[in-house]
Design a protein around this motif. Structure first.
Motif, PDB file in Angstrom:
ATOM      1  N   TYR A   1       1.337  -1.069   0.281  1.00 33.40           N
ATOM      2  CA  TYR A   1       0.044   0.159   0.442  1.00 33.40           C
ATOM      3  C   TYR A   1       1.272   1.184   0.215  1.00 33.40           C
ATOM      4  CZ  TYR A   1      -2.614  -3.757   1.675  1.00 33.40           C
ATOM      5  OH  TYR A   1      -3.061  -4.850   1.956  1.00 33.40           O
ATOM      6  N   GLY A   2       0.486   2.384  -0.625  1.00 38.02           N
ATOM      7  CA  GLY A   2       1.008   3.643  -0.673  1.00 38.02           C
ATOM      8  C   GLY A   2       0.818   4.437   0.466  1.00 38.02           C
ATOM      9  N   PRO A   3       1.385   4.824   1.922  1.00 34.87           N
ATOM     10  CA  PRO A   3      -0.110   5.371   2.869  1.00 34.87           C
ATOM     11  C   PRO A   3       0.160   6.999   2.689  1.00 34.87           C
ATOM     12  CG  PRO A   3       2.163   4.983   3.270  1.00 34.87           C
ATOM     13  CD  PRO A   3       2.180   4.285   2.250  1.00 34.87           C
ATOM     14  N   SER A   4      -0.129   7.483   1.455  1.00 36.94           N
ATOM     15  CA  SER A   4      -0.360   8.706   1.494  1.00 36.94           C
ATOM     16  C   SER A   4      -2.078   9.398   1.196  1.00 36.94           C
ATOM     17  CB  SER A   4       0.194   9.448   0.119  1.00 36.94           C
ATOM     18  OG  SER A   4       0.333   9.052  -0.989  1.00 36.94           O
ATOM     19  N   GLY A   5      -2.746   7.832   1.223  1.00 38.34           N
ATOM     20  CA  GLY A   5      -4.207   8.537   1.245  1.00 38.34           C
ATOM     21  C   GLY A   5      -4.511   7.188   2.077  1.00 38.34           C
ATOM     22  N   LEU A   6      -5.976   7.575   2.004  1.00 37.53           N
ATOM     23  CA  LEU A   6      -6.515   6.517   2.832  1.00 37.53           C
ATOM     24  C   LEU A   6      -7.045   4.883   2.011  1.00 37.53           C
ATOM     25  CD1 LEU A   6      -8.991   9.035   4.645  1.00 37.53           C
ATOM     26  CD2 LEU A   6      -6.641   8.377   5.439  1.00 37.53           C
ATOM     27  N   PRO A   7      -7.306   4.586   2.552  1.00 34.16           N
ATOM     28  CA  PRO A   7      -7.567   2.690   2.711  1.00 34.16           C
ATOM     29  C   PRO A   7      -9.436   2.592   1.749  1.00 34.16           C
ATOM     30  CG  PRO A   7      -6.994   2.675   4.798  1.00 34.16           C
ATOM     31  CD  PRO A   7      -7.504   4.176   4.385  1.00 34.16           C
TER      32      PRO A   7
ATOM     33  N   HIS B   1       1.599   7.964  10.393  1.00 35.80           N
ATOM     34  CA  HIS B   1       0.819   6.761  10.922  1.00 35.80           C
ATOM     35  C   HIS B   1      -0.011   6.353  11.215  1.00 35.80           C
ATOM     36  CE1 HIS B   1       5.137   6.978  12.898  1.00 35.80           C
ATOM     37  NE2 HIS B   1       4.851   5.768  13.399  1.00 35.80           N
ATOM     38  N   HIS B   2      -0.818   7.923  10.951  1.00 36.27           N
ATOM     39  CA  HIS B   2      -2.242   8.570  11.089  1.00 36.27           C
ATOM     40  C   HIS B   2      -2.570   6.983   9.906  1.00 36.27           C
ATOM     41  CE1 HIS B   2      -6.319   9.739   8.833  1.00 36.27           C
ATOM     42  NE2 HIS B   2      -6.219  10.696  10.630  1.00 36.27           N
ATOM     43  N   ASN B   3      -2.742   7.367   8.609  1.00 35.89           N
ATOM     44  CA  ASN B   3      -2.615   6.756   6.834  1.00 35.89           C
ATOM     45  C   ASN B   3      -2.617   4.886   7.939  1.00 35.89           C
ATOM     46  OD1 ASN B   3      -3.893   8.597   6.205  1.00 35.89           O
ATOM     47  ND2 ASN B   3      -2.047   8.896   4.752  1.00 35.89           N
ATOM     48  N   ASN B   4      -1.604   5.098   8.660  1.00 36.77           N
ATOM     49  CA  ASN B   4      -1.406   3.335   8.737  1.00 36.77           C
ATOM     50  C   ASN B   4      -1.992   2.707   9.944  1.00 36.77           C
ATOM     51  OD1 ASN B   4       1.238   3.010   6.902  1.00 36.77           O
ATOM     52  ND2 ASN B   4       2.776   3.321   8.676  1.00 36.77           N
ATOM     53  N   ALA B   5      -2.916   3.624  10.589  1.00 36.64           N
ATOM     54  CA  ALA B   5      -3.390   3.428  11.644  1.00 36.64           C
ATOM     55  C   ALA B   5      -4.796   3.020  11.039  1.00 36.64           C
ATOM     56  CB  ALA B   5      -3.732   3.681  12.920  1.00 36.64           C
ATOM     57  N   ARG B   6      -5.697   3.619  10.280  1.00 37.01           N
ATOM     58  CA  ARG B   6      -6.436   3.881   9.243  1.00 37.01           C
ATOM     59  C   ARG B   6      -6.606   2.360   8.480  1.00 37.01           C
ATOM     60  NH1 ARG B   6      -9.061   8.500   8.356  1.00 37.01           N
ATOM     61  NH2 ARG B   6     -10.369   7.169   7.337  1.00 37.01           N
ATOM     62  N   LEU B   7      -5.479   2.217   7.822  1.00 32.86           N
ATOM     63  CA  LEU B   7      -5.863   0.803   7.005  1.00 32.86           C
ATOM     64  C   LEU B   7      -5.878  -0.207   8.160  1.00 32.86           C
ATOM     65  CD1 LEU B   7      -4.028  -0.875   4.968  1.00 32.86           C
ATOM     66  CD2 LEU B   7      -2.000  -0.398   5.416  1.00 32.86           C
ATOM     67  N   ARG B   8      -4.987  -0.517   9.288  1.00 29.90           N
ATOM     68  CA  ARG B   8      -5.596  -1.948  10.316  1.00 29.90           C
ATOM     69  C   ARG B   8      -6.368  -1.858  10.644  1.00 29.90           C
ATOM     70  NH1 ARG B   8      -0.076  -1.612  14.153  1.00 29.90           N
ATOM     71  NH2 ARG B   8      -0.238  -3.834  14.358  1.00 29.90           N
ATOM     72  N   ALA B   9      -7.031  -0.358  11.174  1.00 30.87           N
ATOM     73  CA  ALA B   9      -8.387  -0.460  11.610  1.00 30.87           C
ATOM     74  C   ALA B   9      -9.545  -1.273  10.335  1.00 30.87           C
ATOM     75  CB  ALA B   9      -9.160   0.696  11.697  1.00 30.87           C
ATOM     76  N   PHE B  10      -9.046  -0.529   9.306  1.00 26.43           N
ATOM     77  CA  PHE B  10      -9.671  -1.291   7.708  1.00 26.43           C
ATOM     78  C   PHE B  10      -9.500  -2.309   8.029  1.00 26.43           C
ATOM     79  CE2 PHE B  10      -9.530  -2.173   3.191  1.00 26.43           C
ATOM     80  CZ  PHE B  10     -10.757  -1.364   3.231  1.00 26.43           C
TER      81      PHE B  10
END
Length: 542
Positions: A41-47, A121-130
């Motif tokens: 994934y590229g974490p510059s955006g949301l899942p 870190h914010h986008n990674n957290a969103r990815l993991r929650a997703f």
């Protein structure tokens, strides 16, 4: 829930098993005792919805591999969070702040949402929650952590030793200007933190050094190759990851075919076989154009889940992943009903060619099958103008006594989704047309037949009632201009008759099997629909 797969899984033709056999053959050749699957994934955006598709599809292949071989496996969800931020996303706050950090790794940029230590870190957290919300079994991996912890150090030194050979793979694909400056290494500027895209004056693997100049002021820098002081360019980075971790399988979109080819060549230069690859096709919008996150011309996962259960999205993702498919709102009802049909079949037989077998891990869920299709619910919602789920439950309880949200959990979800879908898509587009003279005759005949047969029809079980009513529908349409010749020489009823029913009575272009709809909606209510249609003398205002 217990898994009860077919006896001979080696012969299953389902695509996850075909892919799993490739991984099994790879391990048999290499002698490895476990397989590593990866998604990136590229974490510059949301899942987004494509993220779901890639993880779901990889998980199905992984599970098929386990059932085929009995060998352990892992799935790594790898975030490329050491990449530099190229542009400020449109859907974030504090854009001015982010603009001051362009070029820096997303894990070195303040979080514009103010909730995490960095934007990455914010986008990674969103990815993991997703991923967690869908129950995926995975291990999260951060590019920043892997580079800084030394996990990639040996691979980086190996790439430095093979620097010229790696360049030889990439240079033929570049223009003259870029070719003159290309290096697979991107040093991190020691003062600004920017991920620098500059030529290397020297690459010294024995000394763990990259020598380069800052184009802004000409300052000469010596940067360590290891320890997170540099990262690899995109295609080289992908190959580096495969080599360092021993990745056995990774799928990617059609737009990355050339990247897969080049990264595979670099992986071989480093001394390893690239993973087994699988290319899936793009999703298309309503006009058949490729869906783009920047254009916003697609369907988001939140939108899908507003109108349908998550299992239907899995069904959509399972079907023909190597064919381009439209991903728009009108695909949702079809995906839901297709899922329900496969789920019902799974309850009868644990067939590994059944998509529901993969969606549910080999066995049907414990909750009962809904007594009606999603399309039928949507048509009922359309006719009764259902802006409240309780309106639909009144009809369902009469059609199938004892039916409640408690006894029918899946049906409960479908009712909620049907109301949302009706409000947002059906209600704004309903258009009733005036029946033609032949259609009036046929509708009058159907109304008379329903009146005559009402007592005995109402006494029948729902399925028998629907079949008997469908026969009456056919009988009413056996007249000109609805007659058509069948292949066997008999005379049948054309599609035009059913189109008339949908357009005149329901105000839409398509609809369900009409006998089933009448059985659900009620004979008296259907007679009322026909009376209203026959009384219609002018087109209502739009």
């Amino acid at each position: 829930m217990t898994t009860n797969p077919p006896v001979d899984l080696s012969a299953v033709k389902a695509w996850p098993f075909e892919e799993a056999r490739k991984v099994a053959a790879r391990l048999a050749k290499s002698g490895k005792g476990s397989a590593l699957f990866e998604t990136g994934y590229g974490p510059s955006g949301l899942p987004h919805i494509g993220t779901f598709g890639e993880v779901a599809r990889t998980s199905w292949v992984r599970r098929a591999f386990t059932l085929l071989t009995g060998l352990p496996s892992r799935l790594i969800a790898f975030s490329d969070d050491m990449d530099g931020l190229r542009k400020v996303p449109d859907n974030v706050p504090n854009k001015e702040m982010l603009a001051q950090h362009l070029g820096r790794s997303v894990t070195a940029i303040p979080d514009p949402f103010g909730t995490h230590e960095s934007f990455g870190h914010h986008n990674n957290a969103r990815l993991r929650a997703f991923l967690d919300a869908f129950g995926f079994d995975y291990e999260f991996a951060s590019s920043t952590d892997y580079y800084r912890s030394g996990r990639f150090d040996d691979a980086l030194i190996r790439m430095a030793e093979r620097h010229d050979a790696v360049r030889d793979v990439i240079l033929p694909t570049l223009g003259p200007d870029r070719r003159a400056t290309y290096s697979p290494f991107l040093p991190i500027h020691p003062k600004t933190g920017v991920v620098m895209q500059v030529p290397m004056e020297e690459v010294r693997p024995a000394e763990d050094l990259l020598i380069w100049r800052d184009p802004a002021d000409g300052t000469r820098h010596a940067t360590r190759i290891t320890g997170g002081h540099c990262k690899a360019q995109w295609k080289a980075d992908w190959a580096l990851r495969w080599y360092a971790l021993g990745v056995d399988y990774e799928m990617s979109g059609k737009d990355l075919i050339d990247s897969v080819r080049l990264s595979s060549a670099i992986c071989r230069v480093l001394g390893a076989d690239p993973p087994e690859a699988f290319t899936y096709e793009h999703f298309l919008d309503e006009q058949g154009q490729k869906i783009s996150k920047s254009k916003g011309n697609g369907l988001t996962i939140d939108e899908w889940l507003r109108y349908a259960p998550a299992e239907s999205l899995s069904q959509y993702m399972y079907n023909q992943p190597q064919r381009a498919k439209r991903l728009f709102f009108d695909q949702i009802p079809r995906a839901v009903d297709e899922y329900l049909q496969h789920r019902a079949r799974l309850r009868v037989a644990p067939d590994a060619t059944n998509p529901a077998w993969h969606i549910h891990g080999g066995a049907a869920p414990n909750d009962p099958e809904p007594p009606v299709s999603f399309t039928m619910l949507l048509n009922l919602a359309s006719v009764v103008n259902a802006d409240d789920p309780q309106i639909l439950w009144g009809f369902l309880a009469r059609y199938a006594p004892g039916t409640t949200p408690a006894t029918q959990p899946m049906l409960g979800k479908l009712v909620e989704h049907a109301v949302h879908y009706y409000r947002d898509f059906v209600a704004p587009t309903k258009r009733f047309r005036i029946p033609t003279a032949p259609e009036r005759e046929a509708l009058a005949a159907l109304m008379a037949a329903l009146r005559d047969r009402a007592p005995d029809l109402e006494a029948m079980p729902p399925e028998d009632r629907a079949k008997a009513i469908q026969d009456l529908v056919y009988d009413a349409g056996r007249r000109e201009p609805f007659l058509q010749a069948n292949k066997d020489g008999t005379t049948g009823v054309s599609r035009a008759w059913f189109n008339a029913l949908y357009q005149v009575l329901l105000g839409q272009e398509e609809g369900p099997r009409f006998g089933g709809f009448v059985a659900l909606y009620g004979i008296a209510g259907t007679i009322g629909l026909i009376e209203t249609a026959l009384a219609r003398t002018e087109q209502p205002a739009a």
